[in-house]
Design a protein around this motif. Sequence first.
Motif: not given
Length: 223
Positions: A3-8, A91-92
């Motif tokens: 999820g962190k990778a997608l967010e970046v 993103y969220d």
Amino acid sequence: MTGKALEVLYYIDQPRTVSEIADRSDNYRNTVNRVLKRFRDRGLVGTDDGRYDFNADFDRLHEFARELAHHLHRQRLEAVAPKGTILWENYDEFLAQAETETDAEGFHETGLARFAAFGLQFLLTAHRYYVYSEELDAVSPAELCCHTLLIDDGSRHHSYCLLLLSHVDVDEEDLREQAVKYGLEDKIDALLHYLETHGEVDDDRLPECDEFQELATDYKIES
């Protein structure tokens, strides 16, 4: 992909520094650095003057992250408001218009209906407006001001924001941070300058000073 990778990936919409990505994604810089290092080691991104951007055709990864986030937002909205419309999103989080009321978890009422919480009652339309956020407890005046301008950029909603800013104690730093988040820096700056100069702002969406004073008097607000 985490999820962190997608967010970046979502926030590399243009060349950005680690700090910019961290601020926009509300992550620690160390977290963003770790993700970007993995991307760089795999040749997905490069740096120029401290700003990260995609190499070659890997910018498609940004589009993938955006489309995935939008798809998840649509699913979440349709579960509570099948005819709902997303007006803004990151993103969220997202801001949406709905045809019906909802008290579903994560959905926080905003728009004109939210003004009542701060002592301002306006006539409401058939639509309801909600911001979805898992982190938010309640919509603050600063957030409400930004949401109002995203919902309707017309003169009436600008006047409502002026009433709100005149009526409640809004932290200017917080308001400006929210403006950056929602891409409303110029509009919020104009509102603040209007109040500081008692109407000396050349903007057709803002009322003449005497018009606003009359409106403020109607709502028993000292302008």
